[in-house]
Design an enzyme around this catalytic site. Sequence first.
Site, PDB file in Angstrom:
ATOM      1  N   ILE A   1     -15.103  25.660  35.210  1.00 46.58           N
ATOM      2  CA  ILE A   1     -16.401  25.924  35.646  1.00 46.58           C
ATOM      3  C   ILE A   1     -16.625  26.847  36.850  1.00 46.58           C
ATOM      4  CG2 ILE A   1     -18.494  24.260  36.792  1.00 46.58           C
ATOM      5  CD1 ILE A   1     -16.843  21.895  35.513  1.00 46.58           C
TER       6      ILE A   1
ATOM      7  N   ALA B   1     -20.115  18.552  40.555  1.00 46.64           N
ATOM      8  CA  ALA B   1     -18.694  18.070  40.274  1.00 46.64           C
ATOM      9  C   ALA B   1     -18.586  16.564  40.180  1.00 46.64           C
ATOM     10  CB  ALA B   1     -17.527  18.680  41.014  1.00 46.64           C
ATOM     11  N   ARG B   2     -18.534  15.862  41.339  1.00 47.77           N
ATOM     12  CA  ARG B   2     -18.345  14.490  41.099  1.00 47.77           C
ATOM     13  C   ARG B   2     -19.128  13.979  42.635  1.00 47.77           C
ATOM     14  NH1 ARG B   2     -17.757  14.451  36.708  1.00 47.77           N
ATOM     15  NH2 ARG B   2     -16.049  13.687  35.257  1.00 47.77           N
TER      16      ARG B   2
ATOM     17  N   ASP C   1     -26.283  17.249  41.115  1.00 46.53           N
ATOM     18  CA  ASP C   1     -26.410  16.726  39.698  1.00 46.53           C
ATOM     19  C   ASP C   1     -25.521  15.314  39.807  1.00 46.53           C
ATOM     20  OD1 ASP C   1     -27.292  16.738  37.182  1.00 46.53           O
ATOM     21  OD2 ASP C   1     -24.996  17.161  36.630  1.00 46.53           O
TER      22      ASP C   1
ATOM     23  N   GLU D   1     -23.937   5.948  40.316  1.00 43.70           N
ATOM     24  CA  GLU D   1     -24.761   6.487  39.290  1.00 43.70           C
ATOM     25  C   GLU D   1     -25.388   5.378  38.378  1.00 43.70           C
ATOM     26  OE1 GLU D   1     -23.369   9.814  37.387  1.00 43.70           O
ATOM     27  OE2 GLU D   1     -23.354  11.086  39.159  1.00 43.70           O
TER      28      GLU D   1
ATOM     29  N   HIS E   1     -26.895  13.614  36.689  1.00 38.33           N
ATOM     30  CA  HIS E   1     -25.712  13.982  35.847  1.00 38.33           C
ATOM     31  C   HIS E   1     -26.052  14.550  34.707  1.00 38.33           C
ATOM     32  CE1 HIS E   1     -21.164  12.846  36.335  1.00 38.33           C
ATOM     33  NE2 HIS E   1     -21.357  13.990  35.319  1.00 38.33           N
TER      34      HIS E   1
END
Length: 301
Positions: free
Chosen positions: A148, A227-228, A251, A256, A275
């Site tokens: 990525i 990413a996270r 994102d 979440e 996400h």
Amino acid sequence: MLMLITGAFRWTEQQIRTIESYGFTVKYSEREDSEIPFDVSAVDAAIGNWLFVHHDIRRFKNLKYIQLLSAGHDRVDEDYIKEHQIILNDARGVYSIPIAEFIVCGVLQLYKKSRFFYNNQNQKLWLKNRDITELCGKRICIVGTGSIGSETAKRFSGFTDEIYGVDLYPSERPYFKEIYPIEMLDRELGVSDVVVLTLPLTAETENMFDRHRFSMMKNGAVFVNAARGGLADENALSEALDNKLSGAVCDVFRMEPLSENSGLWEKENLIVTPHNSFVSENNADRMWSVIEKNLKDFTNK
């Protein structure tokens, strides 16, 4: 061999027949968060996404092979997998292109004041904005230079050649002017106009961006996390958006969906997406190519 596949991937009849041609009897379970309607102790191989979040991997006593539909490994017990010599494959490379495009799109939205113009369009207001920034010549720091990160660097290279990486295992890669070890992260934060997180969530990287790290960033910089969520302290990010950063693109979040009570929703200089950066019309084809290649390697066919 018994193969468990889940509804996390939209299977075609031909794909299922292909899996069977590698010597598997295929069993299907639609929802990964529901009870699996057969004895999983006999399962030899599994393809899924959140499967081992909702089901104890220890119940899969005969498991030899896992194909994840995600790029990260934070949804499985890697220690257990290594201890039991289970082959673990992921979706590395499948989502890299759409995520990279999303990252550049988000930064450009902030630089070009897209929200200002969108709000004015809704109100039918003809107002110019003299505070537009260009990406040309800006210094980009990409933290995590894997698939990525590399695709992100490639796309930023159309705007600037000042692209630097920071990685746990630095090596030479195309489009990066230099890639530094993680120990040099704080130095890079102080000189970078855009900081992008594309590294996995591990015990070593959790909360990597805390108050200290945000305080080290260049005044007016842009922060991107695709990413996270666990990589960044959201309270620290909120504070940095008030007094340090010109904007951010997120994102992913620690929990979440993002709580309706989170103050992040109200930040005018923050782009919040659910996400969603990985979504693309081409993902299914790329994912199937990965699945089939790995099955070939596993079965030596």
